[in-house]
Design an enzyme around this catalytic site. Sequence first.
Site, short mmCIF file in Angstrom:
data_model
loop_
_atom_site.label_atom_id
_atom_site.label_comp_id
_atom_site.label_asym_id
_atom_site.label_seq_id
_atom_site.Cartn_x
_atom_site.Cartn_y
_atom_site.Cartn_z
N ASP A 1 -8.02 -5.13 -0.22
CA ASP A 1 -8.48 -6.01 -1.30
C ASP A 1 -8.13 -7.48 -1.10
OD1 ASP A 1 -7.59 -3.27 -3.30
OD2 ASP A 1 -9.62 -3.99 -2.97
N HIS B 1 0.85 -1.19 0.00
CA HIS B 1 0.00 0.00 0.00
C HIS B 1 0.89 1.24 0.00
CE1 HIS B 1 -3.12 2.87 1.12
NE2 HIS B 1 -3.97 1.97 0.73
C1 SDX Z 1 -6.17 0.11 -3.08
O1 SDX Z 1 -4.25 4.53 -2.15
C2 SDX Z 1 -5.24 3.94 -1.59
O2 SDX Z 1 -5.67 4.33 -0.48
C3 SDX Z 1 -5.85 2.81 -2.32
C4 SDX Z 1 -6.89 1.99 -1.57
C5 SDX Z 1 -8.17 2.79 -1.34
O3 SDX Z 1 -8.90 2.45 -0.40
O4 SDX Z 1 -8.45 3.68 -2.16
O5 SDX Z 1 -6.37 1.58 -0.34
C6 SDX Z 1 -7.32 0.76 -2.38
O6 SDX Z 1 -5.92 0.42 -4.21
C7 SDX Z 1 -5.33 -0.89 -2.32
C8 SDX Z 1 -4.12 -1.41 -3.16
C9 SDX Z 1 -4.62 -2.48 -4.10
N1 SDX Z 1 -3.52 -2.86 -5.05
C10 SDX Z 1 -2.91 -4.03 -4.95
O7 SDX Z 1 -3.11 -4.85 -4.06
C11 SDX Z 1 -1.92 -4.31 -6.08
C12 SDX Z 1 -0.61 -4.88 -5.51
N2 SDX Z 1 0.08 -3.83 -4.80
C13 SDX Z 1 1.07 -3.05 -5.48
O8 SDX Z 1 0.95 -2.92 -6.83
C14 SDX Z 1 1.56 -1.84 -4.70
O9 SDX Z 1 1.81 -2.25 -3.43
C15 SDX Z 1 0.67 -0.61 -4.68
C16 SDX Z 1 0.26 -0.19 -6.04
C17 SDX Z 1 -0.54 -0.86 -3.84
C18 SDX Z 1 1.48 0.52 -4.03
O10 SDX Z 1 2.51 0.81 -4.89
P1 SDX Z 1 3.65 1.91 -4.50
O11 SDX Z 1 3.28 2.64 -3.27
O12 SDX Z 1 3.92 2.71 -5.73
O13 SDX Z 1 4.87 1.00 -4.11
P2 SDX Z 1 5.97 0.45 -5.11
O14 SDX Z 1 5.30 -0.13 -6.32
O15 SDX Z 1 6.99 1.52 -5.29
O16 SDX Z 1 6.57 -0.77 -4.25
C19 SDX Z 1 7.64 -0.56 -3.35
C20 SDX Z 1 8.46 -1.86 -3.45
C21 SDX Z 1 8.87 -2.20 -4.88
O17 SDX Z 1 10.03 -3.00 -4.75
P3 SDX Z 1 11.53 -2.31 -4.91
O18 SDX Z 1 11.51 -1.50 -6.18
O19 SDX Z 1 11.68 -1.46 -3.66
O20 SDX Z 1 12.48 -3.47 -4.94
O21 SDX Z 1 7.65 -2.98 -3.03
C22 SDX Z 1 7.46 -3.86 -4.12
C23 SDX Z 1 7.77 -3.10 -5.37
O22 SDX Z 1 8.23 -3.98 -6.40
N3 SDX Z 1 6.04 -4.27 -4.10
C24 SDX Z 1 5.58 -5.50 -4.30
C25 SDX Z 1 4.19 -5.42 -4.11
N4 SDX Z 1 3.84 -4.17 -3.82
C26 SDX Z 1 4.98 -3.46 -3.81
N5 SDX Z 1 6.22 -6.66 -4.61
C27 SDX Z 1 5.43 -7.75 -4.75
N6 SDX Z 1 4.07 -7.77 -4.58
C28 SDX Z 1 3.43 -6.62 -4.26
N7 SDX Z 1 2.11 -6.62 -4.11
#
Ligand code: SDX
Length: 393
Positions: free
Chosen positions: A329, A272
């Site tokens: 989710d 998140h």
């Molecule tokens: C919602 O914003 C909100 O409030 C949203 C929400 C709402 O109520 O409106 O809460 C609802 O959208 C919840 C999120 C649902 N999405 C998912 O579950 C999809 C999976 N999650 C990711 O795609 C990610 O965690 C996000 C999109 C939720 C957040 O992305 P960020 O903040 O841009 O973080 P990032 O992509 O920069 O990740 C940081 C690190 C990265 O690794 P490094 O580059 O540091 O090595 O964490 C890793 C990412 O690769 N990472 C994951 C991961 N999520 C982040 N690795 C594996 N699996 C994951 N799910």
Amino acid sequence: QTGYVTLDSGFKNTGATKSAITFLDGEQGILKYRGYGIEELAEKSTFLEVAYLLIYGNLPTKTEIEDFQHKISRHTLVHEDMKKFFDGFPSKSHPMGQLSSLVCSLSSFYPESLDPHQTKEEFELTIIKLLAKMPTIVSWIYKKSLGHPVIYPQNKYDYVTNFLYMTFGQRTEEITIDPVVIDAMNKLLILHADHEQNCSTSTVRIVGSSDCNLYASISAGVSALWGPLHGGANQAVIEMLEKIKNDGGDVDKWVNKAKDKNDPFRLMGFGHRVYKNFDPRAKIIKKACDDILAKLGINDPVLDIAKKLEEVALNDPYFVDRKLYPNVDFYSGIIYRALGFPTEMFTVLFALGRLPGWIAQWKEMRENKEPIGRPRQIYVGEKDRTFVDIASR
Ligand code: SDX
């Protein structure tokens, strides 16, 4: 470049506005609507009460909520001509694409909503119409996907019961909606009702900041929510869990895939932007999962896989170091499925829950007379080039 621009892709460190609606503390995992903890609201309130709280700022008195429910009950029907849109969609087209189009089409049926200088009463009616018609539109999308006749709203039911009645009701016989299902639906919708400046809410605000009408602004929010990185994750989680189940339930293999930078696969429902602790909503939904499935006598194997996946990930340094926890989710789809909804309807249910939050945020943006949203950029393209005729290119 004129002036001084700081680049902040994804607005990770940008405060876009001042808001009095929802408070998040990502480190502590705290979520409050107008100062009330989400835990209490999910336990003790109803979704319609929470919608009132978010939009008008206070929990309603008995008279206020009765008046609110009455006003809504006057507008639960959609214009009969809207049915032509429902009939026009391919039967298997994604419900979110239908929802975004249908919500935007409300601006065609209620052109008074286009006036940015509506009176307070006219604006209140625009809000009531959208709140009232959303459950009808959502349930009709579901019915049309089955090729079943749509069910019209019944004013004897409250907001959530009416939605469940239109969704699961049949033309041929009266049905009674299980109170366990009504309670679970209220809880889930409350937990999705607002979440400060997330992707879809920021979209609603920026579209509304151009003096665009409420219906088109909310339609844009529906589109933003559709993405699998945002609201679409609740559908993606179940598809992921099903894949793991069909792959023999080898959770470790999939957790390793999620860690592999060369593999585009991510653990859906994990991580998140703000929460660097447990998403408080995920905690409540996880507990509700056991409770509701037990009450409905359902044993869903994907729930066991979800729990195993969570346990493995939460003990894996990759996830621990990046503070990746289950989000709203991760478990919600398991409950939606137990309540009888198909996977492709999950994100539409997220939109139904988020509607009052979107409305509240749009209303606050308008009342605060916020300027049109127009960020700058850092230009990295070609400098000065002279035109060359096509013959010479
Ligand atoms: C919602 O914003 C909100 O409030 C949203 C929400 C709402 O109520 O409106 O809460 C609802 O959208 C919840 C999120 C649902 N999405 C998912 O579950 C999809 C999976 N999650 C990711 O795609 C990610 O965690 C996000 C999109 C939720 C957040 O992305 P960020 O903040 O841009 O973080 P990032 O992509 O920069 O990740 C940081 C690190 C990265 O690794 P490094 O580059 O540091 O090595 O964490 C890793 C990412 O690769 N990472 C994951 C991961 N999520 C982040 N690795 C594996 N699996 C994951 N799910």
